[in-house]
Design a protein around this motif. Structure first.
Motif, PDB file in Angstrom:
ATOM      1  N   PHE A 296       0.816  -1.219   0.000  1.00 37.63           N
ATOM      2  CA  PHE A 296       0.000   0.000   0.000  1.00 37.63           C
ATOM      3  C   PHE A 296       0.849   1.268   0.000  1.00 37.63           C
ATOM      4  CE2 PHE A 296      -3.197  -2.959   1.945  1.00 37.63           C
ATOM      5  CZ  PHE A 296      -4.036  -2.984   0.838  1.00 37.63           C
ATOM      6  N   ASN A 297       1.997   1.233   0.673  1.00 41.65           N
ATOM      7  CA  ASN A 297       2.836   2.437   0.707  1.00 41.65           C
ATOM      8  C   ASN A 297       3.611   2.654  -0.587  1.00 41.65           C
ATOM      9  OD1 ASN A 297       4.752   0.437   0.936  1.00 41.65           O
ATOM     10  ND2 ASN A 297       5.563   1.114   2.902  1.00 41.65           N
ATOM     11  N   GLU A 298       3.503   1.706  -1.544  1.00 41.62           N
ATOM     12  CA  GLU A 298       4.164   1.844  -2.848  1.00 41.62           C
ATOM     13  C   GLU A 298       3.183   2.169  -3.977  1.00 41.62           C
ATOM     14  OE1 GLU A 298       6.209  -1.846  -3.411  1.00 41.62           O
ATOM     15  OE2 GLU A 298       7.864  -1.285  -2.080  1.00 41.62           O
ATOM     16  N   ILE A 299       1.892   2.346  -3.645  1.00 40.56           N
ATOM     17  CA  ILE A 299       0.891   2.614  -4.685  1.00 40.56           C
ATOM     18  C   ILE A 299       1.042   4.039  -5.200  1.00 40.56           C
ATOM     19  CG2 ILE A 299      -1.576   2.890  -5.177  1.00 40.56           C
ATOM     20  CD1 ILE A 299      -2.115   0.581  -3.258  1.00 40.56           C
ATOM     21  N   GLU A 300       1.246   4.154  -6.504  1.00 36.82           N
ATOM     22  CA  GLU A 300       1.340   5.461  -7.166  1.00 36.82           C
ATOM     23  C   GLU A 300      -0.059   6.005  -7.462  1.00 36.82           C
ATOM     24  OE1 GLU A 300       3.063   8.776  -8.728  1.00 36.82           O
ATOM     25  OE2 GLU A 300       4.230   7.112  -7.938  1.00 36.82           O
ATOM     26  N   SER A 301      -0.921   5.109  -8.011  1.00 32.63           N
ATOM     27  CA  SER A 301      -2.291   5.528  -8.333  1.00 32.63           C
ATOM     28  C   SER A 301      -3.193   4.315  -8.471  1.00 32.63           C
ATOM     29  CB  SER A 301      -2.315   6.329  -9.637  1.00 32.63           C
ATOM     30  OG  SER A 301      -1.969   5.496 -10.730  1.00 32.63           O
ATOM     31  N   THR A 302      -4.476   4.569  -8.272  1.00 29.09           N
ATOM     32  CA  THR A 302      -5.513   3.555  -8.475  1.00 29.09           C
ATOM     33  C   THR A 302      -6.620   4.205  -9.277  1.00 29.09           C
ATOM     34  OG1 THR A 302      -5.010   2.481  -6.366  1.00 29.09           O
ATOM     35  CG2 THR A 302      -7.155   2.004  -7.339  1.00 29.09           C
ATOM     36  N   SER A 303      -7.065   3.523 -10.329  1.00 27.61           N
ATOM     37  CA  SER A 303      -8.169   4.055 -11.132  1.00 27.61           C
ATOM     38  C   SER A 303      -9.236   2.986 -11.304  1.00 27.61           C
ATOM     39  CB  SER A 303      -7.668   4.540 -12.492  1.00 27.61           C
ATOM     40  OG  SER A 303      -7.039   3.483 -13.189  1.00 27.61           O
ATOM     41  N   ILE A 304     -10.460   3.439 -11.389  1.00 25.98           N
ATOM     42  CA  ILE A 304     -11.598   2.531 -11.565  1.00 25.98           C
ATOM     43  C   ILE A 304     -12.273   2.894 -12.879  1.00 25.98           C
ATOM     44  CG2 ILE A 304     -13.810   1.771 -10.623  1.00 25.98           C
ATOM     45  CD1 ILE A 304     -12.761   2.628  -7.843  1.00 25.98           C
ATOM     46  N   ASN A 305     -12.405   1.895 -13.767  1.00 23.39           N
ATOM     47  CA  ASN A 305     -13.171   2.135 -14.995  1.00 23.39           C
ATOM     48  C   ASN A 305     -14.263   1.088 -15.126  1.00 23.39           C
ATOM     49  OD1 ASN A 305     -12.111  -0.189 -16.300  1.00 23.39           O
ATOM     50  ND2 ASN A 305     -10.323   0.951 -16.970  1.00 23.39           N
ATOM     51  N   ALA A 306     -14.909   1.021 -16.268  1.00 30.17           N
ATOM     52  CA  ALA A 306     -16.076   0.158 -16.433  1.00 30.17           C
ATOM     53  C   ALA A 306     -15.764  -1.323 -16.260  1.00 30.17           C
ATOM     54  CB  ALA A 306     -16.692   0.399 -17.807  1.00 30.17           C
ATOM     55  N   ASN A 307     -14.565  -1.759 -16.640  1.00 26.89           N
ATOM     56  CA  ASN A 307     -14.258  -3.183 -16.633  1.00 26.89           C
ATOM     57  C   ASN A 307     -13.281  -3.645 -15.558  1.00 26.89           C
ATOM     58  OD1 ASN A 307     -15.864  -3.830 -18.923  1.00 26.89           O
ATOM     59  ND2 ASN A 307     -14.302  -2.915 -20.214  1.00 26.89           N
ATOM     60  N   GLU A 308     -12.554  -2.704 -14.940  1.00 20.36           N
ATOM     61  CA  GLU A 308     -11.533  -3.141 -13.989  1.00 20.36           C
ATOM     62  C   GLU A 308     -11.059  -2.012 -13.088  1.00 20.36           C
ATOM     63  OE1 GLU A 308      -8.587  -4.652 -16.683  1.00 20.36           O
ATOM     64  OE2 GLU A 308      -7.872  -2.671 -17.217  1.00 20.36           O
ATOM     65  N   ILE A 309     -10.388  -2.420 -12.037  1.00 22.37           N
ATOM     66  CA  ILE A 309      -9.692  -1.496 -11.139  1.00 22.37           C
ATOM     67  C   ILE A 309      -8.209  -1.685 -11.415  1.00 22.37           C
ATOM     68  CG2 ILE A 309      -9.183  -0.921  -8.733  1.00 22.37           C
ATOM     69  CD1 ILE A 309     -11.940  -2.300  -8.086  1.00 22.37           C
ATOM     70  N   THR A 310      -7.506  -0.617 -11.718  1.00 23.95           N
ATOM     71  CA  THR A 310      -6.075  -0.699 -12.040  1.00 23.95           C
ATOM     72  C   THR A 310      -5.267  -0.027 -10.949  1.00 23.95           C
ATOM     73  OG1 THR A 310      -6.613  -0.631 -14.397  1.00 23.95           O
ATOM     74  CG2 THR A 310      -4.329  -0.197 -13.777  1.00 23.95           C
ATOM     75  N   ILE A 311      -4.355  -0.794 -10.373  1.00 21.81           N
ATOM     76  CA  ILE A 311      -3.477  -0.289  -9.319  1.00 21.81           C
ATOM     77  C   ILE A 311      -2.055  -0.294  -9.856  1.00 21.81           C
ATOM     78  CG2 ILE A 311      -2.609  -0.680  -6.981  1.00 21.81           C
ATOM     79  CD1 ILE A 311      -5.289  -2.189  -6.468  1.00 21.81           C
ATOM     80  N   LYS A 312      -1.410   0.878  -9.826  1.00 23.89           N
ATOM     81  CA  LYS A 312      -0.029   0.996 -10.306  1.00 23.89           C
ATOM     82  C   LYS A 312       0.881   1.376  -9.151  1.00 23.89           C
ATOM     83  CE  LYS A 312      -1.217   2.456 -14.978  1.00 23.89           C
ATOM     84  NZ  LYS A 312      -1.146   3.542 -15.963  1.00 23.89           N
ATOM     85  N   SER A 313       2.042   0.724  -9.112  1.00 22.68           N
ATOM     86  CA  SER A 313       3.018   1.040  -8.075  1.00 22.68           C
ATOM     87  C   SER A 313       3.972   2.125  -8.573  1.00 22.68           C
ATOM     88  CB  SER A 313       3.802  -0.212  -7.681  1.00 22.68           C
ATOM     89  OG  SER A 313       4.835  -0.452  -8.609  1.00 22.68           O
ATOM     90  N   LYS A 314       4.807   2.605  -7.675  1.00 17.43           N
ATOM     91  CA  LYS A 314       5.809   3.608  -8.033  1.00 17.43           C
ATOM     92  C   LYS A 314       6.878   3.016  -8.953  1.00 17.43           C
ATOM     93  CE  LYS A 314       5.007   6.000  -3.706  1.00 17.43           C
ATOM     94  NZ  LYS A 314       5.462   6.238  -2.335  1.00 17.43           N
ATOM     95  N   HIS A 315       6.926   1.693  -9.033  1.00 16.62           N
ATOM     96  CA  HIS A 315       7.927   1.005  -9.850  1.00 16.62           C
ATOM     97  C   HIS A 315       7.324   0.451 -11.145  1.00 16.62           C
ATOM     98  CE1 HIS A 315      10.175   1.313  -6.144  1.00 16.62           C
ATOM     99  NE2 HIS A 315       9.244   0.635  -5.523  1.00 16.62           N
TER     100      HIS A 315
END
Length: 195
Positions: free
Chosen positions: A123-142
């Motif tokens: 959780f402390n490495e999450i750069e961003s989280t986005s929610i769209n119609a088909n999925e939730i996308t979680i991106k890390s700082k790496h």
């Protein structure tokens, strides 16, 4: 630790969506190659002879990729599960459940291209989280754009998807949730409202 699988009744829908993504990428790459070939052969005047069979050949390649991808992606999707702990989110692939073709494909992608099918993001490495119609996308700082390492996509076909989505929205600061339309970070908005 909570573990979630893809719901079997919706697996085919997810497989088709992922296969279509793969075909779009292959189509773009082949189209660029065909355009370059057209310009190169046009200057020599052989484009009328060379381009029709080359186009048919690439069409056959796309059909083969689509058919082979359907079964391989389905096998990988049905062997994938997601784990949520107090510190991290993981997407894990049970390689023992894969058929031979999928094992070879996964192994090749891991060794040749460095693609990691097993991903864990703290959780402390999450750069961003986005929610769209088909999925939730979680991106890390790496996050790596070329290999997709450092990115976990949680499809809407997962068990308890709505509960997971609600938890992410409720804990927007923990997930660095970004609003879908304008890329505006909810966490930043909350900080501004406090000031």
């Amino acid at each position: 630790m909570r573990k979630y699988n893809i719901r079997k009744e919706f697996a085919d829908e997810y497989v088709k969506r992922e296969t279509n993504k793969k075909i779009k990428i292959a189509s773009i790459a082949l189209s660029i190659f065909l355009i370059l070939m057209f310009f190169f052969t046009h200057s020599y005047g052989v484009h009328r002879i060379l381009m029709p069979p080359l186009s048919i050949f690439f069409l056959i390649i796309l059909i083969v990729i689509y058919i082979s991808s359907l079964s391989q992606i389905k096998n990988i999707i049905c062997s994938t599960y997601f784990e949520f702990s107090d510190e991290s989110i993981s997407r894990l692939l049970d390689k023992e459940k894969l058929n031979l073709m999928s094992k070879v494909g996964v192994s090749r992608n891991e060794h040749r291209y460095g693609v990691k099918f097993n991903q864990t993001i703290k959780f402390n490495e999450i750069e961003s989280t986005s929610i769209n119609a088909n999925e939730i996308t979680i991106k890390s700082k790496h996050y790596d754009f070329f290999t997709s390492n450092g990115k976990i996509s949680i499809p809407k076909e997962i068990e308890n998807y709505e509960a997971i989505k609600s938890e992410i929205i409720k804990n927007f600061d923990k997930y660095n949730l970004t609003l879908p339309n304008n890329g505006y970070n909810i966490n930043e908005r909350a900080k501004k409202e406090k000031d």
